[in-house]
Scaffold this motif. Structure first.
Motif, mmCIF file in Angstrom:
data_model
loop_
_atom_site.group_PDB
_atom_site.id
_atom_site.type_symbol
_atom_site.label_atom_id
_atom_site.label_comp_id
_atom_site.label_asym_id
_atom_site.label_seq_id
_atom_site.Cartn_x
_atom_site.Cartn_y
_atom_site.Cartn_z
ATOM 1 N N PRO A 1 29.018 -7.477 62.898
ATOM 2 C CA PRO A 1 29.803 -7.507 61.656
ATOM 3 C C PRO A 1 29.290 -8.598 60.726
ATOM 4 N N ILE A 2 29.122 -8.257 59.433
ATOM 5 C CA ILE A 2 28.582 -9.221 58.486
ATOM 6 C C ILE A 2 29.701 -10.024 57.827
ATOM 7 N N LYS A 3 29.332 -11.219 57.334
ATOM 8 C CA LYS A 3 30.249 -12.092 56.602
ATOM 9 C C LYS A 3 31.554 -12.313 57.353
ATOM 10 N N SER A 4 31.442 -12.505 58.662
ATOM 11 C CA SER A 4 32.647 -12.607 59.479
ATOM 12 C C SER A 4 32.711 -13.874 60.318
ATOM 13 N N GLY A 5 31.697 -14.726 60.231
ATOM 14 C CA GLY A 5 31.690 -15.935 61.042
ATOM 15 C C GLY A 5 31.002 -15.764 62.379
ATOM 16 N N LEU A 6 30.150 -14.720 62.501
ATOM 17 C CA LEU A 6 29.449 -14.439 63.755
ATOM 18 C C LEU A 6 27.935 -14.592 63.618
ATOM 19 N N SER A 7 27.516 -15.406 62.663
ATOM 20 C CA SER A 7 26.098 -15.758 62.481
ATOM 21 C C SER A 7 25.234 -14.568 62.097
ATOM 22 N N ILE B 1 35.553 -11.365 73.455
ATOM 23 C CA ILE B 1 36.435 -10.589 72.591
ATOM 24 C C ILE B 1 36.342 -11.138 71.170
ATOM 25 N N VAL B 2 36.026 -10.254 70.247
ATOM 26 C CA VAL B 2 35.956 -10.609 68.830
ATOM 27 C C VAL B 2 37.068 -9.871 68.101
ATOM 28 N N LEU B 3 37.839 -10.597 67.324
ATOM 29 C CA LEU B 3 38.882 -10.008 66.490
ATOM 30 C C LEU B 3 38.561 -10.291 65.029
ATOM 31 N N ILE B 4 38.502 -9.239 64.223
ATOM 32 C CA ILE B 4 38.352 -9.388 62.779
ATOM 33 C C ILE B 4 39.668 -8.959 62.146
ATOM 34 N N PRO B 5 40.499 -9.923 61.751
ATOM 35 C CA PRO B 5 41.836 -9.588 61.250
ATOM 36 C C PRO B 5 41.798 -8.802 59.940
ATOM 37 N N ASN B 6 42.824 -8.025 59.737
ATOM 38 C CA ASN B 6 42.982 -7.316 58.470
ATOM 39 C C ASN B 6 43.459 -8.282 57.388
ATOM 40 N N ASN B 7 42.959 -8.071 56.182
ATOM 41 C CA ASN B 7 43.510 -8.728 54.983
ATOM 42 C C ASN B 7 43.380 -10.248 54.969
ATOM 43 N N TYR B 8 42.351 -10.773 55.612
ATOM 44 C CA TYR B 8 42.087 -12.204 55.504
ATOM 45 C C TYR B 8 40.696 -12.418 54.930
ATOM 46 N N GLN B 9 40.593 -13.338 53.989
ATOM 47 C CA GLN B 9 39.331 -13.612 53.322
ATOM 48 C C GLN B 9 38.829 -15.000 53.697
ATOM 49 N N LYS B 10 37.493 -15.178 53.567
ATOM 50 C CA LYS B 10 36.917 -16.496 53.794
ATOM 51 C C LYS B 10 37.468 -17.518 52.799
ATOM 52 N N THR C 1 33.798 -20.158 59.724
ATOM 53 C CA THR C 1 34.901 -20.317 58.774
ATOM 54 C C THR C 1 35.687 -19.019 58.644
ATOM 55 N N GLY C 2 35.613 -18.193 59.683
ATOM 56 C CA GLY C 2 36.370 -16.960 59.711
ATOM 57 C C GLY C 2 35.682 -15.859 58.911
ATOM 58 N N PRO C 3 36.363 -14.718 58.801
ATOM 59 C CA PRO C 3 37.713 -14.470 59.315
ATOM 60 C C PRO C 3 37.772 -14.122 60.809
ATOM 61 N N SER C 4 36.608 -14.018 61.480
ATOM 62 C CA SER C 4 36.627 -13.622 62.887
ATOM 63 C C SER C 4 37.206 -14.701 63.786
ATOM 64 N N TYR C 5 37.880 -14.252 64.829
ATOM 65 C CA TYR C 5 38.249 -15.079 65.973
ATOM 66 C C TYR C 5 37.398 -14.602 67.146
ATOM 67 N N ILE C 6 37.082 -15.521 68.043
ATOM 68 C CA ILE C 6 36.280 -15.148 69.199
ATOM 69 C C ILE C 6 36.832 -15.841 70.438
ATOM 70 N N GLY C 7 36.718 -15.175 71.576
ATOM 71 C CA GLY C 7 37.211 -15.759 72.814
ATOM 72 C C GLY C 7 36.510 -15.181 74.018
ATOM 73 N N LEU C 8 36.828 -15.745 75.160
ATOM 74 C CA LEU C 8 36.263 -15.315 76.434
ATOM 75 C C LEU C 8 37.391 -14.988 77.394
ATOM 76 N N CYS C 9 37.158 -13.995 78.233
ATOM 77 C CA CYS C 9 38.180 -13.615 79.201
ATOM 78 C C CYS C 9 37.523 -12.941 80.387
#
Length: 303
Positions: free
Chosen positions: A88-94, A188-197, A261-269
């Motif tokens: 995913p582009i422009k999401s904080g995932l390099s 796990i990567v979450l790209i929330p709806n309706n949040y901007q950088k 700087t978002g909007p993605s969240y990332i985690g491990l499980c």
């Protein structure tokens, strides 16, 4: 010199965002960019870029990466460069770092400067010396296109080398390299709806002392704690919800936090907890399930 080269590089997730302190950390993830560079020996230096499957995204970065390599070696070839990605582009995932690394490496490959792994004629010492040049030319290209604040040396190195890198971004120095070695761990990567950088650097500088605590945790090898702390600090500073990370922990995540700087969240499980975490978080947006990547960027085809 060759006529065509294809290379791949992966994205990364944030452990420590370097904007506040100029020191950061990231880890490779198994989503990335494939770049193909084709040279034309016409002495015109006309570079045409194409990004497959991503309509409306300009090709300036990929063209600039090729141009910067040709300029470095004072060469006047024209080139065609094509990229494709599941990142995913422009999401904080390099995505910018992964793109720059893949295109720069492919350009080095097609020029015959960098040999692919497995080549019997490979000079590993030369390749190793070129690794830092490739990363830095990629960073220059991102600066040229105004796609980075700090140079993102942490993101660029994690993308290029895979595994975990901890870096001094101001001096472009790797302080430590490590890896997540548990094969049962999922990303796990979450790209929330309706949040901007929100790139309010002044607000991010305010949390410098607190991010420093998270960074020291990271240096000590406490990566889960560091990722979670960093994510809470930056999310609250940039007006992203912090409850998402707490809910991820409640549902079974080992760690979870804002990436970049978002909007993605990332985690491990653990793999067994993926369904429950998805159940909790899918209401917030789109979820990607992937793995950590401990592999280095590489050339996958050379003609």
């Amino acid at each position: 010199m060759y006529s065509k080269c294809t290379a791949i590089s992966h994205g990364s997730g944030t452990i420590i965002n370097a904007i506040a302190t100029n020191k950061g950390s990231a880890f490779g993830i198994n989503l990335g960019v494939e770049a193909t560079v084709e040279l034309i020996n016409d002495h015109k230096k006309i570079i045409k870029g194409k990004i497959e499957g991503q309509e409306g995204i300009d090709s300036n970065l990929i063209e600039t990466c090729v141009k910067n390599v040709l300029d470095y070696y004072n060469l006047d070839y024209s080139a065609k460069v094509t990229t494709k990605s599941n990142l995913p582009i422009k999401s904080g995932l390099s995505s910018s770092s992964a793109t720059a690394n893949a295109v720069t490496l492919a350009t080095m490959g097609v020029l015959g400067k960098y040999a692919p792994e497995g080549d019997k004629k490979i000079n590993k010492k030369i390749n190793n010396e070129l690794d830092d040049l490739i990363i830095n030319l990629g960073i220059k290209s991102c600066f040229d296109e105004n796609l980075t604040i700090t140079g993102a040396y942490d993101d660029a190195t994690a993308s290029y080398y895979g595994g975990i890198t901890i870096t001094d971004n101001e001096n472009r120095k790797i302080l430590k390299r490590d890896a997540f070695n548990d094969e049962d761990v999922k990303v796990i990567v979450l790209i929330p709806n309706n949040y901007q950088k929100n790139l309010n650097k002044e607000r991010m500088i305010l949390i410098k002392n607190y991010v420093e605590i998270a960074f020291n945790n990271c240096l000590a090898g406490n990566y889960y704690e560091a990722l979670f702390m960093n994510g809470l600090f930056y999310a609250s500073t940039l007006n992203f919800p912090t409850n998402i990370s707490i809910e991820a922990l409640e549902s079974g995540a080992l760690t979870f936090g804002l990436s970049g700087t978002g909007p993605s969240y990332i985690g491990l499980c653990k793999a067994e907890n993926v369904p429950n975490i998805v159940k909790y978080l899918e209401k917030y947006g789109k979820i990607y399930i992937t793995e950590v990547c401990n592999s280095k960027s590489k050339i996958i085809n050379l003609e």
